[in-house]
Design a protein around this motif. Structure first.
Motif, PDB file in Angstrom:
ATOM      1  N   GLY A  52       0.834  -1.204   0.000  1.00 21.75           N
ATOM      2  CA  GLY A  52       0.000   0.000   0.000  1.00 21.75           C
ATOM      3  C   GLY A  52       0.868   1.252   0.000  1.00 21.75           C
ATOM      4  O   GLY A  52       0.598   2.222  -0.726  1.00 21.75           O
TER       5      GLY A  52
ATOM      6  N   VAL B 192      -4.045   3.635  -0.497  1.00 25.11           N
ATOM      7  CA  VAL B 192      -4.695   2.322  -0.568  1.00 25.11           C
ATOM      8  C   VAL B 192      -5.542   2.113   0.694  1.00 25.11           C
ATOM      9  O   VAL B 192      -5.068   2.305   1.809  1.00 25.11           O
ATOM     10  CB  VAL B 192      -3.632   1.198  -0.708  1.00 25.11           C
ATOM     11  CG1 VAL B 192      -4.247  -0.184  -0.472  1.00 25.11           C
ATOM     12  CG2 VAL B 192      -2.990   1.264  -2.088  1.00 25.11           C
TER      13      VAL B 192
ATOM     14  N   ALA C 244       2.308   1.993  -3.455  1.00 24.64           N
ATOM     15  CA  ALA C 244       1.388   2.165  -4.580  1.00 24.64           C
ATOM     16  C   ALA C 244       1.351   3.618  -5.046  1.00 24.64           C
ATOM     17  O   ALA C 244       1.835   4.527  -4.366  1.00 24.64           O
ATOM     18  CB  ALA C 244      -0.006   1.675  -4.192  1.00 24.64           C
TER      19      ALA C 244
ATOM     20  N   TYR D 176      -2.325  -8.443  -8.058  1.00 22.22           N
ATOM     21  CA  TYR D 176      -3.597  -7.741  -7.806  1.00 22.22           C
ATOM     22  C   TYR D 176      -3.433  -6.233  -8.001  1.00 22.22           C
ATOM     23  O   TYR D 176      -4.336  -5.547  -8.471  1.00 22.22           O
ATOM     24  CB  TYR D 176      -4.042  -8.063  -6.379  1.00 22.22           C
ATOM     25  CG  TYR D 176      -5.269  -7.336  -5.898  1.00 22.22           C
ATOM     26  CD1 TYR D 176      -6.541  -7.684  -6.339  1.00 22.22           C
ATOM     27  CD2 TYR D 176      -5.153  -6.298  -4.961  1.00 22.22           C
ATOM     28  CE1 TYR D 176      -7.665  -7.020  -5.875  1.00 22.22           C
ATOM     29  CE2 TYR D 176      -6.270  -5.632  -4.489  1.00 22.22           C
ATOM     30  CZ  TYR D 176      -7.524  -5.987  -4.954  1.00 22.22           C
ATOM     31  OH  TYR D 176      -8.636  -5.326  -4.497  1.00 22.22           O
ATOM     32  N   LEU D 177      -2.220  -5.716  -7.658  1.00 20.95           N
ATOM     33  CA  LEU D 177      -1.981  -4.272  -7.784  1.00 20.95           C
ATOM     34  C   LEU D 177      -1.362  -3.920  -9.145  1.00 20.95           C
ATOM     35  O   LEU D 177      -0.840  -2.822  -9.322  1.00 20.95           O
ATOM     36  CB  LEU D 177      -1.083  -3.785  -6.640  1.00 20.95           C
ATOM     37  CG  LEU D 177      -1.678  -3.962  -5.223  1.00 20.95           C
ATOM     38  CD1 LEU D 177      -0.663  -3.556  -4.159  1.00 20.95           C
ATOM     39  CD2 LEU D 177      -2.967  -3.161  -5.041  1.00 20.95           C
TER      40      LEU D 177
ATOM     41  N   LEU E  34       2.732   0.284  -8.897  1.00 25.09           N
ATOM     42  CA  LEU E  34       1.641  -0.494  -8.310  1.00 25.09           C
ATOM     43  C   LEU E  34       0.404   0.403  -8.302  1.00 25.09           C
ATOM     44  O   LEU E  34       0.464   1.539  -7.823  1.00 25.09           O
ATOM     45  CB  LEU E  34       1.985  -0.919  -6.880  1.00 25.09           C
ATOM     46  CG  LEU E  34       3.244  -1.766  -6.712  1.00 25.09           C
ATOM     47  CD1 LEU E  34       3.435  -2.145  -5.240  1.00 25.09           C
ATOM     48  CD2 LEU E  34       3.170  -3.025  -7.569  1.00 25.09           C
ATOM     49  N   ARG E  35      -0.683  -0.104  -8.856  1.00 23.78           N
ATOM     50  CA  ARG E  35      -1.926   0.678  -8.961  1.00 23.78           C
ATOM     51  C   ARG E  35      -2.766   0.480  -7.705  1.00 23.78           C
ATOM     52  O   ARG E  35      -3.104  -0.669  -7.374  1.00 23.78           O
ATOM     53  CB  ARG E  35      -2.747   0.211 -10.165  1.00 23.78           C
ATOM     54  CG  ARG E  35      -1.959   0.192 -11.451  1.00 23.78           C
ATOM     55  CD  ARG E  35      -2.087   1.522 -12.176  1.00 23.78           C
ATOM     56  NE  ARG E  35      -1.320   1.501 -13.402  1.00 23.78           N
ATOM     57  CZ  ARG E  35      -0.404   2.422 -13.711  1.00 23.78           C
ATOM     58  NH1 ARG E  35      -0.127   3.417 -12.874  1.00 23.78           N
ATOM     59  NH2 ARG E  35       0.243   2.366 -14.853  1.00 23.78           N
ATOM     60  N   ALA E  36      -3.109   1.570  -7.029  1.00 22.46           N
ATOM     61  CA  ALA E  36      -3.863   1.488  -5.773  1.00 22.46           C
ATOM     62  C   ALA E  36      -5.205   0.783  -5.980  1.00 22.46           C
ATOM     63  O   ALA E  36      -5.947   1.117  -6.910  1.00 22.46           O
ATOM     64  CB  ALA E  36      -4.095   2.890  -5.215  1.00 22.46           C
ATOM     65  N   ARG E  37      -5.476  -0.199  -5.144  1.00 28.64           N
ATOM     66  CA  ARG E  37      -6.782  -0.882  -5.102  1.00 28.64           C
ATOM     67  C   ARG E  37      -7.044  -1.267  -3.655  1.00 28.64           C
ATOM     68  O   ARG E  37      -6.086  -1.548  -2.920  1.00 28.64           O
ATOM     69  CB  ARG E  37      -6.765  -2.171  -5.934  1.00 28.64           C
ATOM     70  CG  ARG E  37      -6.770  -1.977  -7.420  1.00 28.64           C
ATOM     71  CD  ARG E  37      -6.691  -3.325  -8.125  1.00 28.64           C
ATOM     72  NE  ARG E  37      -7.975  -4.020  -8.152  1.00 28.64           N
ATOM     73  CZ  ARG E  37      -8.142  -5.257  -8.644  1.00 28.64           C
ATOM     74  NH1 ARG E  37      -7.122  -5.924  -9.124  1.00 28.64           N
ATOM     75  NH2 ARG E  37      -9.330  -5.818  -8.655  1.00 28.64           N
TER      76      ARG E  37
END
Ligand code: S3P
Length: 449
Positions: A32, A39, A35, A209-210, A232-235
Protein backbone atom coordinates in the motif's frame (compact mmCIF):
# COMPACT_ATOMS: atom_id res chain seq x y z
CA UNK A 1 -2.53 -9.52 27.89
CA UNK A 2 -1.91 -11.57 31.07
CA UNK A 3 1.47 -13.20 31.55
CA UNK A 4 0.48 -16.27 33.60
CA UNK A 5 -2.65 -18.27 32.88
CA UNK A 6 -4.05 -21.62 34.05
CA UNK A 7 -6.02 -23.49 31.40
CA UNK A 8 -8.51 -26.21 32.32
CA UNK A 9 -9.10 -29.26 30.15
CA UNK A 10 -12.33 -29.46 28.17
CA UNK A 11 -13.65 -29.83 24.63
CA UNK A 12 -14.05 -26.62 22.62
CA UNK A 13 -16.90 -25.93 20.23
CA UNK A 14 -18.61 -23.01 18.53
CA UNK A 15 -17.76 -20.36 15.96
CA UNK A 16 -14.84 -17.96 15.97
CA UNK A 17 -13.77 -15.21 13.57
CA UNK A 18 -9.99 -15.28 13.95
CA UNK A 19 -8.02 -12.05 13.32
CA UNK A 20 -6.86 -11.02 9.86
CA UNK A 21 -3.91 -12.86 8.36
CA UNK A 22 -0.61 -11.55 9.73
CA UNK A 23 1.47 -12.29 6.61
CA UNK A 24 -1.09 -10.51 4.42
CA UNK A 25 -1.44 -7.59 6.85
CA UNK A 26 2.29 -6.82 6.64
CA UNK A 27 2.15 -7.01 2.85
CA UNK A 28 -1.03 -4.91 2.55
CA UNK A 29 0.69 -2.09 4.46
CA UNK A 30 4.02 -2.36 2.66
CA UNK A 31 2.61 -2.64 -0.87
CA UNK A 32 0.00 0.00 0.00
CA UNK A 33 2.82 2.41 0.88
CA UNK A 34 4.52 1.64 -2.47
CA UNK A 35 1.39 2.16 -4.58
CA UNK A 36 0.74 5.15 -6.86
CA UNK A 37 -2.15 6.49 -4.70
CA UNK A 38 -3.55 5.91 -1.17
CA UNK A 39 -4.70 2.32 -0.57
CA UNK A 40 -7.69 1.40 1.61
CA UNK A 41 -6.95 -1.55 3.87
CA UNK A 42 -9.52 -3.58 5.75
CA UNK A 43 -9.40 -6.27 8.43
CA UNK A 44 -5.68 -6.18 9.20
CA UNK A 45 -4.51 -8.17 12.24
CA UNK A 46 -4.55 -5.87 15.28
CA UNK A 47 -1.34 -7.53 16.54
CA UNK A 48 2.00 -6.22 17.81
CA UNK A 49 3.84 -7.57 14.72
CA UNK A 50 1.61 -5.66 12.31
CA UNK A 51 1.82 -2.54 14.50
CA UNK A 52 5.62 -2.80 14.18
CA UNK A 53 5.38 -2.77 10.38
CA UNK A 54 2.99 0.19 10.49
CA UNK A 55 5.34 2.14 12.79
CA UNK A 56 8.39 1.30 10.66
CA UNK A 57 6.61 2.45 7.49
CA UNK A 58 5.61 5.68 9.25
CA UNK A 59 9.32 6.10 10.07
CA UNK A 60 10.03 5.77 6.33
CA UNK A 61 7.57 8.58 5.59
CA UNK A 62 4.33 6.66 4.95
CA UNK A 63 1.05 8.23 5.97
CA UNK A 64 -1.13 5.74 7.84
CA UNK A 65 -4.60 6.35 9.20
CA UNK A 66 -5.66 3.15 10.92
CA UNK A 67 -8.41 2.63 13.46
CA UNK A 68 -9.30 -0.46 15.44
CA UNK A 69 -12.74 -1.83 14.59
CA UNK A 70 -14.27 -3.76 17.49
CA UNK A 71 -15.56 -7.29 16.93
CA UNK A 72 -19.27 -7.98 16.40
CA UNK A 73 -21.04 -11.31 15.85
CA UNK A 74 -20.40 -11.04 12.09
CA UNK A 75 -17.05 -9.32 11.85
CA UNK A 76 -13.70 -9.80 13.43
CA UNK A 77 -11.84 -7.06 15.30
CA UNK A 78 -9.32 -5.51 12.96
CA UNK A 79 -7.48 -2.48 11.72
CA UNK A 80 -9.15 -0.51 8.95
CA UNK A 81 -7.93 2.60 7.19
CA UNK A 82 -5.64 4.06 4.55
CA UNK A 83 -1.94 3.80 3.80
CA UNK A 84 -0.04 6.08 1.45
CA UNK A 85 3.55 6.69 0.36
CA UNK A 86 5.96 7.82 -0.79
CA UNK A 87 8.72 6.25 1.27
CA UNK A 88 12.12 7.85 1.84
CA UNK A 89 15.17 7.78 4.07
CA UNK A 90 14.04 7.46 7.73
CA UNK A 91 15.22 10.02 10.29
CA UNK A 92 15.86 7.31 12.89
CA UNK A 93 16.37 3.57 13.31
CA UNK A 94 13.28 1.39 12.76
CA UNK A 95 12.19 -1.10 15.44
CA UNK A 96 10.55 -4.22 13.96
CA UNK A 97 9.80 -5.68 17.41
CA UNK A 98 9.45 -9.48 17.22
CA UNK A 99 8.68 -9.58 13.50
CA UNK A 100 11.04 -11.33 11.09
CA UNK A 101 8.64 -10.60 8.24
CA UNK A 102 8.73 -6.84 8.97
CA UNK A 103 12.52 -6.73 9.17
CA UNK A 104 13.26 -8.85 6.11
CA UNK A 105 10.60 -7.39 3.80
CA UNK A 106 11.47 -3.83 4.81
CA UNK A 107 15.17 -4.56 4.14
CA UNK A 108 14.08 -5.31 0.56
CA UNK A 109 12.09 -2.07 0.38
CA UNK A 110 15.02 -0.11 1.88
CA UNK A 111 17.32 -1.42 -0.85
CA UNK A 112 15.28 0.61 -3.34
CA UNK A 113 15.35 3.83 -1.27
CA UNK A 114 18.09 6.36 -1.82
CA UNK A 115 19.59 6.71 1.68
CA UNK A 116 20.35 4.78 4.86
CA UNK A 117 17.79 2.60 6.68
CA UNK A 118 18.69 0.83 9.94
CA UNK A 119 16.33 -1.96 11.04
CA UNK A 120 16.42 -3.64 14.43
CA UNK A 121 14.11 -5.56 16.76
CA UNK A 122 13.69 -7.29 20.11
CA UNK A 123 16.19 -9.77 21.60
CA UNK A 124 14.57 -12.72 19.74
CA UNK A 125 14.66 -10.96 16.36
CA UNK A 126 18.27 -9.86 16.89
CA UNK A 127 19.22 -13.56 17.13
CA UNK A 128 17.66 -14.42 13.75
CA UNK A 129 19.67 -14.58 10.50
CA UNK A 130 19.63 -11.72 7.97
CA UNK A 131 22.44 -12.96 5.70
CA UNK A 132 19.78 -14.79 3.66
CA UNK A 133 18.37 -11.40 2.53
CA UNK A 134 21.58 -9.38 2.81
CA UNK A 135 23.42 -11.49 0.20
CA UNK A 136 20.96 -11.02 -2.71
CA UNK A 137 20.34 -7.34 -1.88
CA UNK A 138 24.11 -6.74 -2.03
CA UNK A 139 24.28 -8.45 -5.42
CA UNK A 140 21.56 -6.04 -6.59
CA UNK A 141 23.77 -3.10 -5.59
CA UNK A 142 22.64 -2.16 -2.06
CA UNK A 143 25.24 -1.87 0.71
CA UNK A 144 24.00 -4.12 3.52
CA UNK A 145 25.71 -4.74 6.83
CA UNK A 146 24.78 -6.14 10.21
CA UNK A 147 26.09 -7.41 13.48
CA UNK A 148 28.25 -10.57 13.68
CA UNK A 149 29.88 -10.01 10.29
CA UNK A 150 26.62 -9.05 8.59
CA UNK A 151 24.69 -12.09 9.84
CA UNK A 152 22.45 -10.61 12.56
CA UNK A 153 20.34 -7.46 13.14
CA UNK A 154 20.54 -4.55 13.52
CA UNK A 155 20.87 -4.36 9.75
CA UNK A 156 21.95 -1.22 7.90
CA UNK A 157 20.85 -0.88 4.28
CA UNK A 158 22.16 1.86 2.01
CA UNK A 159 19.87 1.69 -0.97
CA UNK A 160 19.62 3.36 -4.34
CA UNK A 161 19.82 2.21 -7.93
CA UNK A 162 19.51 -1.56 -8.19
CA UNK A 163 20.42 -4.10 -10.85
CA UNK A 164 18.13 -7.00 -11.67
CA UNK A 165 19.57 -10.39 -10.64
CA UNK A 166 18.68 -14.05 -10.71
CA UNK A 167 18.88 -15.19 -7.09
CA UNK A 168 19.13 -18.90 -6.22
CA UNK A 169 17.98 -19.03 -2.61
CA UNK A 170 19.27 -21.98 -0.57
CA UNK A 171 16.12 -21.86 1.62
CA UNK A 172 12.43 -21.97 0.64
CA UNK A 173 11.61 -18.76 2.51
CA UNK A 174 8.75 -16.42 1.65
CA UNK A 175 10.52 -13.66 3.51
CA UNK A 176 13.64 -13.96 1.35
CA UNK A 177 11.60 -14.28 -1.86
CA UNK A 178 9.50 -11.25 -0.90
CA UNK A 179 12.47 -9.09 0.10
CA UNK A 180 14.18 -9.69 -3.25
CA UNK A 181 10.90 -9.21 -5.16
CA UNK A 182 10.24 -5.87 -3.40
CA UNK A 183 13.77 -4.71 -4.24
CA UNK A 184 13.12 -5.95 -7.78
CA UNK A 185 10.33 -3.38 -8.17
CA UNK A 186 13.12 -0.77 -8.25
CA UNK A 187 15.65 -2.71 -10.36
CA UNK A 188 16.68 -2.04 -13.94
CA UNK A 189 15.10 -5.20 -15.39
CA UNK A 190 13.48 -8.55 -14.54
CA UNK A 191 14.50 -10.02 -11.15
CA UNK A 192 14.16 -13.79 -10.70
CA UNK A 193 14.13 -15.72 -7.42
CA UNK A 194 14.65 -19.48 -7.55
CA UNK A 195 13.83 -21.43 -4.36
CA UNK A 196 14.21 -25.14 -3.52
CA UNK A 197 10.45 -25.48 -2.83
CA UNK A 198 7.37 -23.29 -3.03
CA UNK A 199 6.62 -21.04 -0.06
CA UNK A 200 3.66 -18.80 0.77
CA UNK A 201 2.93 -16.68 -2.30
CA UNK A 202 1.06 -13.69 -0.83
CA UNK A 203 3.56 -11.15 -2.15
CA UNK A 204 3.24 -12.47 -5.70
CA UNK A 205 -0.57 -12.53 -5.50
CA UNK A 206 -0.82 -9.04 -4.04
CA UNK A 207 1.69 -7.60 -6.53
CA UNK A 208 -0.37 -9.12 -9.36
CA UNK A 209 -3.60 -7.74 -7.81
CA UNK A 210 -1.98 -4.27 -7.78
CA UNK A 211 -1.02 -4.56 -11.45
CA UNK A 212 2.64 -5.58 -11.28
CA UNK A 213 4.11 -8.00 -13.81
CA UNK A 214 4.87 -11.25 -11.99
CA UNK A 215 5.54 -14.68 -13.47
CA UNK A 216 5.56 -17.82 -11.35
CA UNK A 217 6.05 -21.51 -11.76
CA UNK A 218 6.67 -24.29 -9.31
CA UNK A 219 7.03 -28.05 -9.18
CA UNK A 220 8.05 -30.50 -6.45
CA UNK A 221 11.71 -29.53 -6.52
CA UNK A 222 11.73 -25.76 -7.08
CA UNK A 223 9.84 -22.51 -7.43
CA UNK A 224 10.73 -19.71 -9.86
CA UNK A 225 9.32 -16.17 -9.50
CA UNK A 226 10.11 -13.24 -11.79
CA UNK A 227 9.19 -9.63 -11.00
CA UNK A 228 9.51 -6.64 -13.33
CA UNK A 229 9.87 -3.02 -12.20
CA UNK A 230 6.80 -0.87 -12.56
CA UNK A 231 4.14 1.10 -10.70
CA UNK A 232 1.64 -0.49 -8.31
CA UNK A 233 -1.93 0.68 -8.96
CA UNK A 234 -3.86 1.49 -5.77
CA UNK A 235 -6.78 -0.88 -5.10
CA UNK A 236 -8.54 -1.69 -1.82
CA UNK A 237 -7.14 -4.66 0.10
CA UNK A 238 -9.38 -6.70 2.43
CA UNK A 239 -7.50 -9.24 4.53
CA UNK A 240 -9.12 -12.64 5.24
CA UNK A 241 -8.71 -14.54 8.53
CA UNK A 242 -5.36 -16.01 9.54
CA UNK A 243 -5.13 -19.78 8.99
CA UNK A 244 -2.12 -19.88 11.34
CA UNK A 245 -4.29 -18.48 14.16
CA UNK A 246 -7.20 -20.73 13.19
CA UNK A 247 -4.85 -23.75 13.32
CA UNK A 248 -4.94 -23.67 17.13
CA UNK A 249 -8.72 -24.13 17.13
CA UNK A 250 -8.56 -26.72 14.33
CA UNK A 251 -6.28 -28.91 16.43
CA UNK A 252 -8.25 -28.18 19.62
CA UNK A 253 -11.39 -29.51 17.90
CA UNK A 254 -9.89 -32.33 15.83
CA UNK A 255 -9.16 -35.09 18.33
CA UNK A 256 -11.88 -37.14 19.99
CA UNK A 257 -10.98 -38.07 23.56
CA UNK A 258 -14.57 -38.68 24.69
CA UNK A 259 -17.92 -38.89 22.89
CA UNK A 260 -18.24 -35.18 22.17
CA UNK A 261 -18.97 -34.45 18.47
CA UNK A 262 -19.62 -30.68 18.63
CA UNK A 263 -17.90 -28.75 15.83
CA UNK A 264 -15.66 -25.70 15.75
CA UNK A 265 -16.44 -23.44 12.80
CA UNK A 266 -13.88 -20.94 11.47
CA UNK A 267 -15.34 -18.65 8.77
CA UNK A 268 -13.55 -16.24 6.45
CA UNK A 269 -10.09 -17.83 6.48
CA UNK A 270 -7.41 -17.23 3.90
CA UNK A 271 -7.49 -20.60 2.13
CA UNK A 272 -4.30 -20.14 0.12
CA UNK A 273 -2.91 -23.65 -0.56
CA UNK A 274 0.57 -22.53 0.54
CA UNK A 275 -0.92 -21.93 4.01
CA UNK A 276 -3.23 -24.94 4.25
CA UNK A 277 -0.63 -27.60 5.06
CA UNK A 278 -2.24 -27.80 8.50
CA UNK A 279 -5.59 -28.70 6.92
CA UNK A 280 -4.03 -31.33 4.65
CA UNK A 281 -2.00 -32.82 7.53
CA UNK A 282 -5.05 -33.11 9.79
CA UNK A 283 -7.04 -34.66 6.93
CA UNK A 284 -4.19 -37.16 6.35
CA UNK A 285 -4.53 -38.07 10.04
CA UNK A 286 -8.21 -38.84 9.53
CA UNK A 287 -9.63 -35.58 10.92
CA UNK A 288 -13.29 -34.80 10.26
CA UNK A 289 -12.50 -31.46 8.64
CA UNK A 290 -14.50 -29.73 5.90
CA UNK A 291 -13.37 -26.77 3.78
CA UNK A 292 -16.28 -24.69 2.44
CA UNK A 293 -15.08 -22.22 -0.24
CA UNK A 294 -16.26 -18.59 0.04
CA UNK A 295 -14.81 -16.94 -3.08
CA UNK A 296 -11.82 -14.58 -3.27
CA UNK A 297 -10.58 -11.34 -1.71
CA UNK A 298 -7.66 -9.32 -3.09
CA UNK A 299 -6.39 -12.33 -5.03
CA UNK A 300 -6.62 -14.78 -2.09
CA UNK A 301 -9.13 -17.65 -1.84
CA UNK A 302 -11.35 -17.64 1.27
CA UNK A 303 -13.10 -20.50 3.04
CA UNK A 304 -14.85 -21.64 6.18
CA UNK A 305 -13.22 -24.57 7.95
CA UNK A 306 -15.43 -26.82 10.08
CA UNK A 307 -13.84 -29.44 12.35
CA UNK A 308 -15.45 -32.19 14.43
CA UNK A 309 -13.62 -34.53 16.80
CA UNK A 310 -12.45 -37.84 15.32
CA UNK A 311 -10.03 -40.62 16.22
CA UNK A 312 -6.77 -39.60 14.56
CA UNK A 313 -4.06 -41.82 13.11
CA UNK A 314 -0.39 -41.11 12.41
CA UNK A 315 1.30 -39.35 9.50
CA UNK A 316 4.62 -37.88 8.37
CA UNK A 317 5.28 -34.30 7.23
CA UNK A 318 8.48 -34.03 5.18
CA UNK A 319 10.03 -32.38 2.11
CA UNK A 320 8.09 -29.64 0.34
CA UNK A 321 5.02 -30.25 2.55
CA UNK A 322 6.89 -28.79 5.53
CA UNK A 323 6.85 -25.23 4.15
CA UNK A 324 3.06 -25.20 3.71
CA UNK A 325 2.63 -26.09 7.41
CA UNK A 326 5.73 -24.30 8.75
CA UNK A 327 4.20 -22.19 11.52
CA UNK A 328 1.63 -24.85 12.42
CA UNK A 329 4.06 -27.70 13.18
CA UNK A 330 4.19 -26.88 16.92
CA UNK A 331 0.41 -27.22 17.32
CA UNK A 332 0.30 -30.22 14.97
CA UNK A 333 2.65 -31.92 17.45
CA UNK A 334 -0.27 -31.86 19.92
CA UNK A 335 -2.50 -33.66 17.40
CA UNK A 336 0.35 -36.12 16.83
CA UNK A 337 0.76 -36.78 20.55
CA UNK A 338 -2.90 -37.81 20.79
CA UNK A 339 -3.13 -39.71 17.49
CA UNK A 340 -2.70 -43.46 17.27
CA UNK A 341 0.57 -43.73 15.31
CA UNK A 342 1.87 -40.25 16.24
CA UNK A 343 3.52 -37.67 14.00
CA UNK A 344 6.93 -37.55 12.39
CA UNK A 345 8.33 -34.29 10.99
CA UNK A 346 11.48 -34.23 8.84
CA UNK A 347 13.30 -31.55 6.75
CA UNK A 348 12.18 -28.82 9.17
CA UNK A 349 15.53 -27.44 10.42
CA UNK A 350 14.19 -23.93 9.58
CA UNK A 351 12.12 -24.21 12.78
CA UNK A 352 15.34 -23.68 14.71
CA UNK A 353 15.57 -20.03 13.53
CA UNK A 354 12.00 -18.88 14.17
CA UNK A 355 10.84 -16.68 17.10
CA UNK A 356 12.51 -19.40 19.20
CA UNK A 357 14.21 -22.71 18.40
CA UNK A 358 10.83 -24.33 17.84
CA UNK A 359 12.13 -27.91 17.65
CA UNK A 360 13.62 -27.53 21.13
CA UNK A 361 10.47 -25.68 22.27
CA UNK A 362 8.13 -28.46 21.06
CA UNK A 363 10.18 -31.05 22.96
CA UNK A 364 10.30 -28.88 26.11
CA UNK A 365 6.60 -27.92 26.03
CA UNK A 366 5.16 -31.37 25.43
CA UNK A 367 7.87 -32.92 27.63
CA UNK A 368 6.76 -30.70 30.54
CA UNK A 369 3.29 -32.25 30.12
CA UNK A 370 4.60 -35.83 30.20
CA UNK A 371 4.37 -36.40 26.42
CA UNK A 372 7.26 -38.29 24.76
CA UNK A 373 9.01 -36.31 22.03
CA UNK A 374 12.10 -37.40 20.13
CA UNK A 375 13.83 -34.19 19.03
CA UNK A 376 15.97 -34.57 15.90
CA UNK A 377 18.33 -32.12 14.15
CA UNK A 378 15.74 -31.41 11.43
CA UNK A 379 12.46 -32.40 13.05
CA UNK A 380 10.82 -34.50 15.72
CA UNK A 381 8.75 -37.60 16.32
CA UNK A 382 5.92 -38.03 18.79
CA UNK A 383 4.95 -41.71 19.13
CA UNK A 384 1.29 -40.87 19.79
CA UNK A 385 -1.45 -42.38 21.87
CA UNK A 386 -0.57 -40.18 24.84
CA UNK A 387 -2.67 -37.59 26.62
CA UNK A 388 -0.82 -34.60 28.17
CA UNK A 389 -0.73 -34.42 31.94
CA UNK A 390 -1.20 -31.23 33.92
CA UNK A 391 1.93 -29.16 34.50
CA UNK A 392 3.71 -25.86 34.01
CA UNK A 393 4.93 -24.65 30.61
CA UNK A 394 7.26 -21.70 29.94
CA UNK A 395 6.54 -20.07 26.54
CA UNK A 396 10.10 -18.75 26.14
CA UNK A 397 8.95 -15.56 24.39
CA UNK A 398 7.38 -17.47 21.48
CA UNK A 399 3.68 -16.74 20.81
CA UNK A 400 3.05 -19.97 18.92
CA UNK A 401 4.59 -22.03 21.72
CA UNK A 402 2.32 -20.30 24.27
CA UNK A 403 -0.83 -21.00 22.20
CA UNK A 404 0.30 -24.59 21.50
CA UNK A 405 0.54 -25.12 25.27
CA UNK A 406 -3.05 -23.89 25.65
CA UNK A 407 -4.28 -26.35 23.00
CA UNK A 408 -2.38 -29.17 24.76
CA UNK A 409 -4.06 -28.08 28.01
CA UNK A 410 -7.56 -28.52 26.53
CA UNK A 411 -6.72 -32.24 26.09
CA UNK A 412 -4.79 -32.65 29.35
CA UNK A 413 -5.76 -34.79 32.31
CA UNK A 414 -5.33 -31.81 34.72
CA UNK A 415 -4.95 -28.00 34.44
CA UNK A 416 -1.86 -26.53 32.76
CA UNK A 417 -0.18 -23.28 33.78
CA UNK A 418 1.38 -21.29 30.92
CA UNK A 419 4.03 -18.77 31.93
CA UNK A 420 5.22 -15.97 29.66
CA UNK A 421 1.83 -15.96 27.91
CA UNK A 422 1.98 -12.20 27.17
CA UNK A 423 3.95 -12.78 23.93
CA UNK A 424 0.68 -14.00 22.33
CA UNK A 425 -0.03 -10.31 21.57
CA UNK A 426 2.58 -10.70 18.81
CA UNK A 427 0.00 -12.39 16.58
CA UNK A 428 -3.30 -12.97 18.39
CA UNK A 429 -4.26 -10.42 21.09
CA UNK A 430 -7.87 -11.71 21.28
CA UNK A 431 -6.80 -15.35 21.78
CA UNK A 432 -8.21 -15.63 25.32
CA UNK A 433 -11.53 -14.03 24.28
CA UNK A 434 -11.84 -16.57 21.46
CA UNK A 435 -10.89 -19.42 23.82
CA UNK A 436 -13.68 -18.29 26.17
CA UNK A 437 -16.13 -17.96 23.24
CA UNK A 438 -15.43 -21.63 22.39
CA UNK A 439 -16.15 -22.66 25.97
CA UNK A 440 -12.54 -22.86 27.19
CA UNK A 441 -11.92 -22.27 30.89
CA UNK A 442 -8.95 -20.15 31.87
CA UNK A 443 -7.83 -18.36 35.04
CA UNK A 444 -5.50 -15.36 34.96
CA UNK A 445 -2.76 -15.86 37.56
CA UNK A 446 -0.98 -12.48 37.22
CA UNK A 447 -0.48 -11.16 40.74
CA UNK A 448 -1.33 -14.57 42.26
CA UNK A 449 1.69 -15.76 44.28
C1 S3P B 1 6.34 -15.52 6.75
C2 S3P B 1 7.11 -16.52 6.25
C3 S3P B 1 7.62 -17.66 7.03
C4 S3P B 1 6.86 -17.80 8.33
C5 S3P B 1 6.65 -16.47 9.03
C6 S3P B 1 5.89 -15.51 8.15
C7 S3P B 1 5.91 -14.42 5.86
O1 S3P B 1 8.99 -17.43 7.32
O2 S3P B 1 7.52 -18.71 9.20
O3 S3P B 1 5.93 -16.66 10.24
O4 S3P B 1 4.98 -13.68 6.20
O5 S3P B 1 6.51 -14.29 4.79
P1 S3P B 1 10.15 -17.76 6.22
O6 S3P B 1 9.69 -17.24 4.94
O7 S3P B 1 11.38 -17.03 6.66
O8 S3P B 1 10.34 -19.25 6.26
Amino acid sequence: MPDRVRVHPGHLSGRVLVPGDKSLSHRALILGALADAPVMVHGLAPSDDVAATAAALAGMGARLELTVTEATADRRAGLDGVVAGPLGEPADTLDCGNSGTALRLLAGVAAGIDGLTVLTGDASLRRRPIDRVAAPLRRMGAAVDGRAGGRLPPVAVRGGRLSAVRHESPVASAQVKSAVALAGLHADGATTIVSPARSRDHTERLLTYLGAEVERSSDDSREVVTVRPGPLRARPIAVPGDPSSAAFWMVAAAVAVDDDREAVELPGLCANPTRFGVVRTLQAMGADLEVLPEGETAGEPRATVRVRPARLTGTTVAGAAVVDALDELPVLAVAGALARGGLEVRDAAELRVKESDRLAAIAATLGALGVSVEERPDGFRVPGGERPSGGVVEAGGDHRVAMTAVVAATYATAPVEVRGFGCVATSYPSFLDDLAALGGRVEVLDGVP
